[in-house]
Write a protein that holds these residues in place. Sequence first.
Motif, PDB file in Angstrom:
ATOM      1  N   ILE A   1       0.854  -1.183   0.000  1.00  0.00           N
ATOM      2  CA  ILE A   1       0.000   0.000   0.000  1.00  0.00           C
ATOM      3  C   ILE A   1       0.894   1.238   0.000  1.00  0.00           C
ATOM      4  O   ILE A   1       1.804   1.357   0.814  1.00  0.00           O
ATOM      5  CB  ILE A   1      -0.917   0.029   1.243  1.00  0.00           C
ATOM      6  CG1 ILE A   1      -1.792  -1.211   1.280  1.00  0.00           C
ATOM      7  CG2 ILE A   1      -1.757   1.293   1.267  1.00  0.00           C
ATOM      8  CD1 ILE A   1      -2.568  -1.378   2.564  1.00  0.00           C
ATOM      9  N   SER A   2       0.638   2.147  -0.931  1.00  0.00           N
ATOM     10  CA  SER A   2       1.340   3.433  -0.971  1.00  0.00           C
ATOM     11  C   SER A   2       0.389   4.501  -0.455  1.00  0.00           C
ATOM     12  O   SER A   2      -0.743   4.606  -0.932  1.00  0.00           O
ATOM     13  CB  SER A   2       1.765   3.773  -2.397  1.00  0.00           C
ATOM     14  OG  SER A   2       2.738   2.874  -2.844  1.00  0.00           O
ATOM     15  N   LEU A   3       0.846   5.279   0.496  1.00  0.00           N
ATOM     16  CA  LEU A   3       0.013   6.303   1.111  1.00  0.00           C
ATOM     17  C   LEU A   3       0.586   7.686   0.802  1.00  0.00           C
ATOM     18  O   LEU A   3       1.786   7.901   0.892  1.00  0.00           O
ATOM     19  CB  LEU A   3      -0.033   6.111   2.626  1.00  0.00           C
ATOM     20  CG  LEU A   3      -0.479   4.740   3.122  1.00  0.00           C
ATOM     21  CD1 LEU A   3      -0.242   4.634   4.616  1.00  0.00           C
ATOM     22  CD2 LEU A   3      -1.939   4.541   2.797  1.00  0.00           C
ATOM     23  N   ARG A   4      -0.280   8.596   0.444  1.00  0.00           N
ATOM     24  CA  ARG A   4       0.103   9.983   0.238  1.00  0.00           C
ATOM     25  C   ARG A   4      -1.015  10.863   0.789  1.00  0.00           C
ATOM     26  O   ARG A   4      -2.181  10.655   0.455  1.00  0.00           O
ATOM     27  CB  ARG A   4       0.319  10.283  -1.236  1.00  0.00           C
ATOM     28  CG  ARG A   4       1.589   9.653  -1.754  1.00  0.00           C
ATOM     29  CD  ARG A   4       1.751   9.791  -3.239  1.00  0.00           C
ATOM     30  NE  ARG A   4       2.940   9.132  -3.721  1.00  0.00           N
ATOM     31  CZ  ARG A   4       3.105   7.835  -3.836  1.00  0.00           C
ATOM     32  NH1 ARG A   4       2.144   7.031  -3.464  1.00  0.00           N
ATOM     33  NH2 ARG A   4       4.220   7.327  -4.308  1.00  0.00           N
ATOM     34  N   ALA A   5      -0.646  11.817   1.624  1.00  0.00           N
ATOM     35  CA  ALA A   5      -1.648  12.688   2.234  1.00  0.00           C
ATOM     36  C   ALA A   5      -1.136  14.118   2.243  1.00  0.00           C
ATOM     37  O   ALA A   5       0.034  14.371   2.507  1.00  0.00           O
ATOM     38  CB  ALA A   5      -1.960  12.238   3.651  1.00  0.00           C
ATOM     39  N   LEU A   6      -2.026  15.046   1.953  1.00  0.00           N
ATOM     40  CA  LEU A   6      -1.729  16.468   2.046  1.00  0.00           C
ATOM     41  C   LEU A   6      -2.526  17.017   3.221  1.00  0.00           C
ATOM     42  O   LEU A   6      -3.752  16.886   3.270  1.00  0.00           O
ATOM     43  CB  LEU A   6      -2.126  17.199   0.764  1.00  0.00           C
ATOM     44  CG  LEU A   6      -2.070  18.713   0.802  1.00  0.00           C
ATOM     45  CD1 LEU A   6      -0.632  19.181   1.007  1.00  0.00           C
ATOM     46  CD2 LEU A   6      -2.631  19.301  -0.459  1.00  0.00           C
ATOM     47  N   ILE A   7      -1.831  17.603   4.170  1.00  0.00           N
ATOM     48  CA  ILE A   7      -2.485  18.173   5.342  1.00  0.00           C
ATOM     49  C   ILE A   7      -2.236  19.673   5.322  1.00  0.00           C
ATOM     50  O   ILE A   7      -1.098  20.120   5.272  1.00  0.00           O
ATOM     51  CB  ILE A   7      -1.929  17.558   6.637  1.00  0.00           C
ATOM     52  CG1 ILE A   7      -2.138  16.046   6.615  1.00  0.00           C
ATOM     53  CG2 ILE A   7      -2.585  18.189   7.855  1.00  0.00           C
ATOM     54  CD1 ILE A   7      -1.492  15.317   7.760  1.00  0.00           C
ATOM     55  N   VAL A   8      -3.328  20.430   5.312  1.00  0.00           N
ATOM     56  CA  VAL A   8      -3.228  21.892   5.257  1.00  0.00           C
ATOM     57  C   VAL A   8      -4.378  22.482   6.065  1.00  0.00           C
ATOM     58  O   VAL A   8      -5.436  21.861   6.211  1.00  0.00           O
ATOM     59  CB  VAL A   8      -3.251  22.384   3.793  1.00  0.00           C
ATOM     60  CG1 VAL A   8      -4.585  22.130   3.146  1.00  0.00           C
ATOM     61  CG2 VAL A   8      -2.875  23.835   3.679  1.00  0.00           C
ATOM     62  N   SER A   9      -4.157  23.651   6.588  1.00  0.00           N
ATOM     63  CA  SER A   9      -5.192  24.347   7.337  1.00  0.00           C
ATOM     64  C   SER A   9      -6.361  24.684   6.414  1.00  0.00           C
ATOM     65  O   SER A   9      -6.166  25.088   5.268  1.00  0.00           O
ATOM     66  CB  SER A   9      -4.606  25.633   7.928  1.00  0.00           C
ATOM     67  OG  SER A   9      -5.618  26.475   8.394  1.00  0.00           O
ATOM     68  N   ILE A  10      -7.573  24.541   6.900  1.00  0.00           N
ATOM     69  CA  ILE A  10      -8.752  24.862   6.099  1.00  0.00           C
ATOM     70  C   ILE A  10      -8.760  26.348   5.748  1.00  0.00           C
ATOM     71  O   ILE A  10      -9.074  26.734   4.633  1.00  0.00           O
ATOM     72  CB  ILE A  10     -10.038  24.483   6.859  1.00  0.00           C
ATOM     73  CG1 ILE A  10     -10.126  22.971   6.990  1.00  0.00           C
ATOM     74  CG2 ILE A  10     -11.273  25.029   6.159  1.00  0.00           C
ATOM     75  CD1 ILE A  10     -11.244  22.495   7.869  1.00  0.00           C
ATOM     76  N   ARG A  11      -8.359  27.172   6.676  1.00  0.00           N
ATOM     77  CA  ARG A  11      -8.330  28.613   6.434  1.00  0.00           C
ATOM     78  C   ARG A  11      -7.344  28.951   5.308  1.00  0.00           C
ATOM     79  O   ARG A  11      -7.637  29.758   4.435  1.00  0.00           O
ATOM     80  CB  ARG A  11      -7.941  29.343   7.714  1.00  0.00           C
ATOM     81  CG  ARG A  11      -8.101  30.835   7.616  1.00  0.00           C
ATOM     82  CD  ARG A  11      -7.870  31.494   8.961  1.00  0.00           C
ATOM     83  NE  ARG A  11      -8.820  30.950   9.930  1.00  0.00           N
ATOM     84  CZ  ARG A  11      -8.587  30.849  11.225  1.00  0.00           C
ATOM     85  NH1 ARG A  11      -7.442  31.248  11.729  1.00  0.00           N
ATOM     86  NH2 ARG A  11      -9.493  30.352  12.030  1.00  0.00           N
ATOM     87  N   THR A  12      -6.179  28.319   5.300  1.00  0.00           N
ATOM     88  CA  THR A  12      -5.184  28.553   4.256  1.00  0.00           C
ATOM     89  C   THR A  12      -5.704  28.087   2.901  1.00  0.00           C
ATOM     90  O   THR A  12      -5.569  28.784   1.901  1.00  0.00           O
ATOM     91  CB  THR A  12      -3.874  27.810   4.590  1.00  0.00           C
ATOM     92  OG1 THR A  12      -3.406  28.260   5.856  1.00  0.00           O
ATOM     93  CG2 THR A  12      -2.825  28.047   3.537  1.00  0.00           C
TER      94      THR A  12
END
Length: 66
Positions: A33-44
Motif C-alpha cells: 500500500i502506498s500512502l500519500r496525504a496532504l495536510i493543510v489548514s482549512i483557512r489557508t
Amino acid sequence: MALIDLLDRLLTGGVVLTGDLTLSIADVDLVRISLRALIVSIRTEQRSLEASAAARRPGQAAGTAP
C-alpha cells in the motif's frame, strides 16, 4: 517553541506525508500500500481557493461581490 506554534506553522504552509506499507509472510509480499496525504489548514486552503477564483474573473477586485 511550543508544540502548538510548530503545528500552526506546518499547517499554514501545508505538509505532505508519504509512506509505503508492505505486508508479507515468509518473505513473500502479499499486500503493498502506498500512502500519500496532504495536510493543510482549512483557512489557508480557503484563501488559496478564493484567490484562484478571483484570478479567473478578470475585471473584479478581490473581495468584491460579482
